[in-house]
Write a protein that holds these residues in place. Structure first.
Motif, PDB file in Angstrom:
ATOM      1  N   UNK A  23     -13.342  67.633 -58.831  1.00  0.00           N
ATOM      2  CA  UNK A  23     -12.551  67.446 -57.616  1.00  0.00           C
ATOM      3  C   UNK A  23     -11.408  68.449 -57.644  1.00  0.00           C
ATOM      4  N   UNK A  24     -11.342  69.257 -56.598  1.00  0.00           N
ATOM      5  CA  UNK A  24     -10.303  70.269 -56.469  1.00  0.00           C
ATOM      6  C   UNK A  24      -9.449  69.917 -55.257  1.00  0.00           C
ATOM      7  N   UNK A  25      -8.145  69.928 -55.447  1.00  0.00           N
ATOM      8  CA  UNK A  25      -7.204  69.659 -54.362  1.00  0.00           C
ATOM      9  C   UNK A  25      -6.613  70.988 -53.898  1.00  0.00           C
ATOM     10  N   UNK A  26      -6.560  71.166 -52.571  1.00  0.00           N
ATOM     11  CA  UNK A  26      -5.984  72.386 -51.999  1.00  0.00           C
ATOM     12  C   UNK A  26      -4.947  71.965 -50.963  1.00  0.00           C
ATOM     13  N   UNK A  27      -3.686  72.370 -51.174  1.00  0.00           N
ATOM     14  CA  UNK A  27      -2.599  72.074 -50.242  1.00  0.00           C
ATOM     15  C   UNK A  27      -2.254  73.356 -49.485  1.00  0.00           C
ATOM     16  N   UNK A  65      -8.479  82.467 -56.822  1.00  0.00           N
ATOM     17  CA  UNK A  65      -8.856  83.089 -55.547  1.00  0.00           C
ATOM     18  C   UNK A  65      -8.319  82.292 -54.360  1.00  0.00           C
ATOM     19  N   UNK A  66      -8.352  80.971 -54.452  1.00  0.00           N
ATOM     20  CA  UNK A  66      -7.848  80.138 -53.356  1.00  0.00           C
ATOM     21  C   UNK A  66      -6.350  80.324 -53.162  1.00  0.00           C
ATOM     22  N   UNK A  67      -5.616  80.532 -54.245  1.00  0.00           N
ATOM     23  CA  UNK A  67      -4.159  80.694 -54.153  1.00  0.00           C
ATOM     24  C   UNK A  67      -3.753  81.987 -53.456  1.00  0.00           C
ATOM     25  N   UNK A  68      -4.679  82.924 -53.329  1.00  0.00           N
ATOM     26  CA  UNK A  68      -4.396  84.192 -52.653  1.00  0.00           C
ATOM     27  C   UNK A  68      -4.582  84.074 -51.134  1.00  0.00           C
ATOM     28  N   UNK A  69      -5.285  83.048 -50.685  1.00  0.00           N
ATOM     29  CA  UNK A  69      -5.517  82.859 -49.248  1.00  0.00           C
ATOM     30  C   UNK A  69      -4.188  82.571 -48.556  1.00  0.00           C
TER      31      UNK A  69
END
Length: 85
Positions: A6-10, A66-70
């Protein structure tokens, strides 16, 4: 072997952000099992709870980076104790 995590993205909500997240999942050959979108919090951030199938721990770290660069993504992190085979 595949593992479920489970990955959380804020993030700050914007048009096209979910598409950008899904594009990164595809780049890293990660399968999306489920997605749950939580309501905006007091700071105006939206949180997505992503259940993913991954092959390696390295894949999780690379995807998170990679998600943190969006643009608009504030945090991306794995919930602990969510690795299931």
């Amino acid at each position: 072997t595949k593992y479920e995590i489970t990955l959380m993205v804020e993030f700050m909500d914007r048009v096209g952000l979910l598409r950008d997240i899904l594009m990164e999942l595809a780049k890293y050959n990660v399968n999306l099992v489920t997605i749950k979108v939580l309501p905006k919090n007091a700071q105006g951030l939206v949180t997505d709870e992503l259940v993913l199938e991954v092959s390696t721990v390295d894949q999780i770290a690379s995807l998170t980076d990679a998600l943190l660069v969006i643009p608009g993504v504030v945090k991306a992190y794995q919930l602990l104790s969510t690795l299931k085979q």
